[in-house]
Scaffold this motif. Sequence first.
Motif, PDB file in Angstrom:
ATOM      1  N   LEU A 119      64.202  34.434 111.341  1.00  0.00           N
ATOM      2  CA  LEU A 119      63.462  35.442 112.094  1.00  0.00           C
ATOM      3  C   LEU A 119      64.305  36.630 112.512  1.00  0.00           C
ATOM      4  O   LEU A 119      63.769  37.698 112.794  1.00  0.00           O
ATOM      5  N   GLY A 120      65.622  36.450 112.574  1.00  0.00           N
ATOM      6  CA  GLY A 120      66.481  37.539 113.007  1.00  0.00           C
ATOM      7  C   GLY A 120      66.429  37.726 114.512  1.00  0.00           C
ATOM      8  O   GLY A 120      66.026  36.843 115.268  1.00  0.00           O
ATOM      9  N   GLY A 121      66.789  38.920 114.940  1.00  0.00           N
ATOM     10  CA  GLY A 121      66.859  39.190 116.365  1.00  0.00           C
ATOM     11  C   GLY A 121      65.632  39.845 116.942  1.00  0.00           C
ATOM     12  O   GLY A 121      65.605  40.167 118.131  1.00  0.00           O
ATOM     13  N   GLY A 122      64.615  40.070 116.137  1.00  0.00           N
ATOM     14  CA  GLY A 122      63.409  40.716 116.643  1.00  0.00           C
ATOM     15  C   GLY A 122      62.489  41.092 115.505  1.00  0.00           C
ATOM     16  O   GLY A 122      62.690  40.700 114.349  1.00  0.00           O
ATOM     17  N   LEU A 123      61.468  41.873 115.818  1.00  0.00           N
ATOM     18  CA  LEU A 123      60.455  42.215 114.834  1.00  0.00           C
ATOM     19  C   LEU A 123      61.026  43.061 113.695  1.00  0.00           C
ATOM     20  O   LEU A 123      60.590  42.947 112.546  1.00  0.00           O
ATOM     21  N   TYR A 124      62.009  43.901 113.999  1.00  0.00           N
ATOM     22  CA  TYR A 124      62.618  44.726 112.949  1.00  0.00           C
ATOM     23  C   TYR A 124      63.285  43.845 111.888  1.00  0.00           C
ATOM     24  O   TYR A 124      63.153  44.090 110.683  1.00  0.00           O
ATOM     25  N   ASP A 125      64.019  42.832 112.345  1.00  0.00           N
ATOM     26  CA  ASP A 125      64.669  41.920 111.398  1.00  0.00           C
ATOM     27  C   ASP A 125      63.646  41.046 110.683  1.00  0.00           C
ATOM     28  O   ASP A 125      63.775  40.765 109.484  1.00  0.00           O
ATOM     29  N   LEU A 126      62.632  40.618 111.417  1.00  0.00           N
ATOM     30  CA  LEU A 126      61.662  39.681 110.849  1.00  0.00           C
ATOM     31  C   LEU A 126      60.906  40.291 109.676  1.00  0.00           C
ATOM     32  O   LEU A 126      60.694  39.633 108.652  1.00  0.00           O
ATOM     33  N   ILE A 127      60.506  41.545 109.803  1.00  0.00           N
ATOM     34  CA  ILE A 127      59.722  42.146 108.724  1.00  0.00           C
ATOM     35  C   ILE A 127      60.564  42.311 107.458  1.00  0.00           C
ATOM     36  O   ILE A 127      60.066  42.156 106.336  1.00  0.00           O
ATOM     37  N   ILE A 128      61.855  42.593 107.612  1.00  0.00           N
ATOM     38  CA  ILE A 128      62.740  42.682 106.446  1.00  0.00           C
ATOM     39  C   ILE A 128      62.856  41.318 105.777  1.00  0.00           C
ATOM     40  O   ILE A 128      62.819  41.199 104.545  1.00  0.00           O
ATOM     41  N   ARG A 129      62.979  40.273 106.579  1.00  0.00           N
ATOM     42  CA  ARG A 129      63.091  38.925 106.023  1.00  0.00           C
ATOM     43  C   ARG A 129      61.805  38.507 105.321  1.00  0.00           C
ATOM     44  O   ARG A 129      61.836  37.917 104.241  1.00  0.00           O
TER      45      ARG A 129
END
Length: 385
Positions: A119-129
């Motif tokens: 998931l990463g550190g937030g929504l910005y990371d999550l959408i890339i993943r």
Amino acid sequence: ALLMLYYRPDVTQAYNSVKQIQEEIAFGFFIRNIHYHASNAMVFLAIAHLFYQYFSGRFKVKNEVIWVTGVILGTVTVIEAFTGYDLILNQRAMLAVNIAVGLTNSAPFLGEQLAPLLLGGGLYDLIIRFYALHVFILPMVMLLLALVHFPRNLVFDPPVVAGVIGAILIAGGLYPVDLGIKYDPTRGIVEVPEWYLTGIYAFLRTGLERFTAGAFLPLLFILFFLLVPFVDRSKKLSWKERPFFTAAGISSIVLIIVTTVWGFYTTPRVDAFTAVYIEPLIFYPLLAFLVAASFIISYKFIAPPPSARPQKPPVRTRPITFQLPYPWAVRIIMGVLAAIGILSLVAFQNYLDGLKNLALFNLGVIVMLFGAIAHVYRHAMQAVK
């Protein structure tokens, strides 16, 4: 490829980029509708194929590896579709994203370790993943599984392929996919996920512990199908000769239908929490009753009574075949080609008039007609031989 060229996996631009694809980019409306309905068709056909193979006993006769990879491939197919519709970042997508985040964080033992990776550190990371999963990682996994699952059984049948593609185009014309409401964390809008996730959503809405409802119970369901080849070791293939497993398959279909339909239902004109809450004291007893009743009724209907004598196998008769005379086949093909020409002009005019959904519908009919031509031609060639 067109979607990848214009889609921007960024929290602030994702929704607007999809809107641009659908409303401004040439043929973007067609590509997005085809993409959306093809993903739904992919999931539906995977489920239908699984149950067809299950009831026909195709997982037997040394096909255990093919069956297991097929079940895994079907599961990955659902995940692939899930990661795709989340990328638009509308209200509906964010519901699914929040469910995924909650399930990951609530996973025992490894949840805290997996969450930063997935998931990463937030929504910005999550959408890339999610974008990387959807366009590269999961398709590669599906390709590898498909190479094992279809070692020699993949057959290209033009009429069937044309029928499926035509149905997807027609669905896109009749039910064009909308953009939905752009995600706004301040708005308490009641949404439900895509149909292939509403069954899980129904369990989550009962207030059951999140990981149990959203992951453990679905995993048990998948595990049942994974283990079937190693439990049903009889050499009988017909569903009539395997009453227990046939009844189990029918009850699993009932389970899917009930939870899927229930997951769609929301209570109107109330607050957001009350609208989605499902009373567990009603849901679980009724679900257990319907599943158990479907199993018992199916088993009683299929299983022969103990005193019944074994019947002789039915005498196989030659199937009735219809031979289409070659001259008639030529006439039919010419007539269908004329219809295709007319529909092509109509579809083009629809596109010029801005009636994109009608153009897509007519394209679907045209593709189906090409499939009909292939079918008629095949029968005509058999008659000539």
